[in-house]
Write an enzyme that holds these catalytic residues in place. Structure first.
Site, PDB file in Angstrom:
ATOM      1  N   ALA A 108       0.676  -5.041   9.839  1.00 47.24           N
ATOM      2  CA  ALA A 108       0.419  -6.376   9.290  1.00 47.24           C
ATOM      3  C   ALA A 108      -0.804  -6.213   8.229  1.00 47.24           C
ATOM      4  O   ALA A 108      -1.748  -5.482   8.703  1.00 47.24           O
ATOM      5  CB  ALA A 108       0.099  -7.477  10.294  1.00 47.24           C
ATOM      6  N   HIS A 139     -15.048   0.102   7.358  1.00 47.93           N
ATOM      7  CA  HIS A 139     -14.406  -0.520   6.271  1.00 47.93           C
ATOM      8  C   HIS A 139     -13.995  -1.848   6.572  1.00 47.93           C
ATOM      9  O   HIS A 139     -13.196  -2.293   7.031  1.00 47.93           O
ATOM     10  CB  HIS A 139     -13.211   0.278   6.095  1.00 47.93           C
ATOM     11  CG  HIS A 139     -12.059  -0.177   4.857  1.00 47.93           C
ATOM     12  ND1 HIS A 139     -12.439  -0.517   3.598  1.00 47.93           N
ATOM     13  CD2 HIS A 139     -10.816  -1.008   5.043  1.00 47.93           C
ATOM     14  CE1 HIS A 139     -11.586  -1.247   2.971  1.00 47.93           C
ATOM     15  NE2 HIS A 139     -10.747  -1.510   3.617  1.00 47.93           N
ATOM     16  N   ARG A 167     -15.396   0.675  -5.252  1.00 41.98           N
ATOM     17  CA  ARG A 167     -15.735  -0.599  -5.764  1.00 41.98           C
ATOM     18  C   ARG A 167     -17.217  -0.687  -6.137  1.00 41.98           C
ATOM     19  O   ARG A 167     -17.588  -1.346  -7.102  1.00 41.98           O
ATOM     20  CB  ARG A 167     -15.462  -1.775  -4.625  1.00 41.98           C
ATOM     21  CG  ARG A 167     -13.825  -1.705  -4.492  1.00 41.98           C
ATOM     22  CD  ARG A 167     -13.428  -2.805  -3.382  1.00 41.98           C
ATOM     23  NE  ARG A 167     -11.941  -2.899  -3.394  1.00 41.98           N
ATOM     24  CZ  ARG A 167     -11.169  -3.216  -2.272  1.00 41.98           C
ATOM     25  NH1 ARG A 167     -11.835  -3.254  -1.037  1.00 41.98           N
ATOM     26  NH2 ARG A 167      -9.953  -3.635  -2.297  1.00 41.98           N
ATOM     27  N   SER A 184      -8.675   6.242   5.581  1.00 39.26           N
ATOM     28  CA  SER A 184      -9.173   5.941   4.612  1.00 39.26           C
ATOM     29  C   SER A 184     -10.681   5.665   4.208  1.00 39.26           C
ATOM     30  O   SER A 184     -11.365   5.845   3.149  1.00 39.26           O
ATOM     31  CB  SER A 184      -8.400   5.031   3.549  1.00 39.26           C
ATOM     32  OG  SER A 184      -8.344   3.910   4.067  1.00 39.26           O
ATOM     33  N   SER A 194     -16.688   2.302  -1.491  1.00 36.10           N
ATOM     34  CA  SER A 194     -17.622   3.288  -2.466  1.00 36.10           C
ATOM     35  C   SER A 194     -17.160   3.228  -3.821  1.00 36.10           C
ATOM     36  O   SER A 194     -17.871   3.081  -4.875  1.00 36.10           O
ATOM     37  CB  SER A 194     -17.615   4.680  -1.852  1.00 36.10           C
ATOM     38  OG  SER A 194     -18.030   4.494  -0.654  1.00 36.10           O
ATOM     39  N   ASN A 252      -5.254  -1.279   8.530  1.00 34.84           N
ATOM     40  CA  ASN A 252      -6.556  -1.943   9.093  1.00 34.84           C
ATOM     41  C   ASN A 252      -6.321  -2.728  10.277  1.00 34.84           C
ATOM     42  O   ASN A 252      -5.069  -3.208  11.005  1.00 34.84           O
ATOM     43  CB  ASN A 252      -6.748  -3.178   8.191  1.00 34.84           C
ATOM     44  CG  ASN A 252      -7.597  -2.626   6.871  1.00 34.84           C
ATOM     45  OD1 ASN A 252      -8.452  -1.627   7.088  1.00 34.84           O
ATOM     46  ND2 ASN A 252      -7.327  -3.058   5.619  1.00 34.84           N
ATOM     47  N   LYS A 311      13.925  -1.694   3.104  1.00 35.31           N
ATOM     48  CA  LYS A 311      12.639  -1.570   2.366  1.00 35.31           C
ATOM     49  C   LYS A 311      12.524  -0.148   1.682  1.00 35.31           C
ATOM     50  O   LYS A 311      12.330  -0.118   0.611  1.00 35.31           O
ATOM     51  CB  LYS A 311      11.512  -2.228   2.908  1.00 35.31           C
ATOM     52  CG  LYS A 311      10.205  -2.077   2.307  1.00 35.31           C
ATOM     53  CD  LYS A 311      10.119  -3.308   1.218  1.00 35.31           C
ATOM     54  CE  LYS A 311       8.609  -3.550   0.675  1.00 35.31           C
ATOM     55  NZ  LYS A 311       8.372  -2.736  -0.657  1.00 35.31           N
ATOM     56  N   GLN A 335      -3.995  -8.369   5.858  1.00 31.04           N
ATOM     57  CA  GLN A 335      -4.858  -9.568   5.839  1.00 31.04           C
ATOM     58  C   GLN A 335      -3.900 -10.699   5.229  1.00 31.04           C
ATOM     59  O   GLN A 335      -3.702 -10.513   3.907  1.00 31.04           O
ATOM     60  CB  GLN A 335      -6.109  -9.192   5.286  1.00 31.04           C
ATOM     61  CG  GLN A 335      -6.945  -8.557   6.106  1.00 31.04           C
ATOM     62  CD  GLN A 335      -8.183  -7.891   5.226  1.00 31.04           C
ATOM     63  OE1 GLN A 335      -7.914  -7.013   4.633  1.00 31.04           O
ATOM     64  NE2 GLN A 335      -9.183  -8.770   5.214  1.00 31.04           N
ATOM     65  N   VAL A 339       0.786  -1.214   0.113  1.00 26.85           N
ATOM     66  CA  VAL A 339       0.000  -0.089  -0.167  1.00 26.85           C
ATOM     67  C   VAL A 339       0.832   1.186   0.347  1.00 26.85           C
ATOM     68  O   VAL A 339       0.802   2.252  -0.838  1.00 26.85           O
ATOM     69  CB  VAL A 339      -0.859   0.149   1.153  1.00 26.85           C
ATOM     70  CG1 VAL A 339      -1.743   1.449   1.497  1.00 26.85           C
ATOM     71  CG2 VAL A 339      -2.002  -1.092   1.110  1.00 26.85           C
ATOM     72  N   HIS A 373     -23.120   7.957  -8.475  1.00 23.23           N
ATOM     73  CA  HIS A 373     -23.245   8.267  -7.410  1.00 23.23           C
ATOM     74  C   HIS A 373     -23.908   7.346  -6.436  1.00 23.23           C
ATOM     75  O   HIS A 373     -24.993   6.892  -6.476  1.00 23.23           O
ATOM     76  CB  HIS A 373     -24.106   9.716  -7.211  1.00 23.23           C
ATOM     77  CG  HIS A 373     -23.391  10.662  -8.184  1.00 23.23           C
ATOM     78  ND1 HIS A 373     -22.336  11.542  -7.682  1.00 23.23           N
ATOM     79  CD2 HIS A 373     -23.697  11.207  -9.380  1.00 23.23           C
ATOM     80  CE1 HIS A 373     -22.194  12.224  -8.651  1.00 23.23           C
ATOM     81  NE2 HIS A 373     -22.754  12.094  -9.647  1.00 23.23           N
TER      82      HIS A 373
END
Ligand code: NAD
Length: 308
Positions: free
Chosen positions: A84, A179, A155, A147, A153, A124, A44, A86, A18, A172
């Site tokens: 972490a 989430h 998706r 976020s 929305s 998350n 990283k 999922q 992400v 719309h």
């Protein structure tokens, strides 16, 4: 898609799927003048910064480096995408134990150097960790944003667009609440050009299930979600830095809102240079209201188990 901005610094903490994709999106679209990457795994962050810097001859003049928390001092927006993610089959709430702990250190480090910026949480479970960030930072709630259901929305709009054969930008439609698994589709507000959209019960079920389960499907297929969330974060960041006042379904602190208080949930909010300037007063009724309150109660019960 280039948007010129005044001098601005965004710090991204956590440069995994992400964080790195968000950095790359901001870089490609030349959104900011300075971009700082921080990760517990310094190599990283360093590797991502080097790789992106080598693309600068093909893009624009963004100054980008792997930094440390002292770089938060001049940050306008600090994105947290650390921690972490999922594993196949895991819910977002399953991540709470693993991710709440690291937020202690991350928020402490941010506030050591920054007292004016906006914290934008992606990690998350994003609604709960936004609440944790609020409590631990001492920032006013307008400057701690999650976020939220912006990605959900998007998706939802994409899938409705597929169903109706209409470009998703013209749809719309809103997902509100967590989430996550208790999120709520607002079918009563779904429209095109102000005209209500009609769906069969079967289509509604299929569209909502595909929206809600999108992350599970993508994680099963490729291990992580990254592109759409990066674009959603880019959208929020630009609305902040450009003082747009766009209405975005971000996660924000709700007080006395449709029977819900003291919890972060995704709802349509006006986002500008001050962060969340205003939460739009949705009038939920019937099942949508019940589901929204159930979503809040689920998160509040998880929050009550935390030491804040
Ligand atoms: N909000 C959304 O809509 C949304 C969408 C996708 C993913 N996510 C969440 O974003 C988070 C990151 O997902 P990902 O796929 O990029 O994971 P990832 O495993 O690819 O990356 C996580 C990064 O965080 C770093 N990290 C871990 N602890 C840290 C700490 N204390 N300080 C700094 N860096 C640290 C790791 O080294 C790693 O590079 C997850 O919690 C995931 O569930 C949210």
């Amino acid at each position: 898609m280039k948007t010129q901005l005044r001098s601005s610094r965004v710090v991204i903490i956590g440069t995994g799927a992400v964080g790195a994709t968000t950095a790359y999106t901001l870089l490609l679209r030349e959104r900011v003048s300075e971009l700082v990457l921080i990760d517990a795994n310094k190599d990283k962050a360093l590797g991502e910064a080097l790789d992106m810097n080598h693309g600068l001859p093909f893009t624009g003049g963004v100054k980008l480096w792997a930094g440390d928390y002292s770089d938060c001092a001049d940050a306008d927006v600090i994105v947290i995408a650390a921690g972490a993610s999922q594993r196949p089959g895991e819910t977002r709430i399953d991540l709470l134990k693993r991710n709440a702990g690291i937020f202690d250190t991350i928020i402490q480090n941010i506030v050591k150097y920054n007292d004016h910026g906006i914290i934008l949480v992606a990690t998350n479970p994003v609604d709960i960790l936004s609440y944790v960030s609020l409590k631990k930072s001492g920032f006013p709630s307008n400057r701690v944003i999650g976020s939220g259901t912006l990605l959900d929305s998007a998706r939802f709009r994409y899938l409705i667009g597929q169903n109706k054969g209409i470009n998703p930008r013209s749809i719309h439609a809103h997902i509100v609440g967590e989430h996550g698994d208790s999120e709520v589709p607002l079918w009563s507000l779904a429209n095109v050009a102000g005209i209500d959209l009609e769906f069969s019960d079967e289509d509604r079920e299929e569209i909502f299930n595909s929206t809600k389960n999108a992350a599970y499907e993508i994680i099963n297929a490729k291990g992580a979600t990254s592109y759409a969330i990066a674009l959603a974060l880019d959208r929020i960041i630009v609305s902040i830095l450009q003082n747009e006042g766009s209405v975005l379904n971000v996660s924000t602190l709700l007080q006395d809102y449709n029977g819900v208080s003291d919890v972060y949930l995704g709802v349509p909010s006006i986002v500008d240079r001050t962060g969340v300037r205003e939460v739009l007063d949705l009038k939920l009724t019937g099942q949508e209201l019940e589901k929204f309150q159930a979503s809040a109660n689920k998160l509040k019960s998880e929050i009550s188990k935390l030491e804040l």
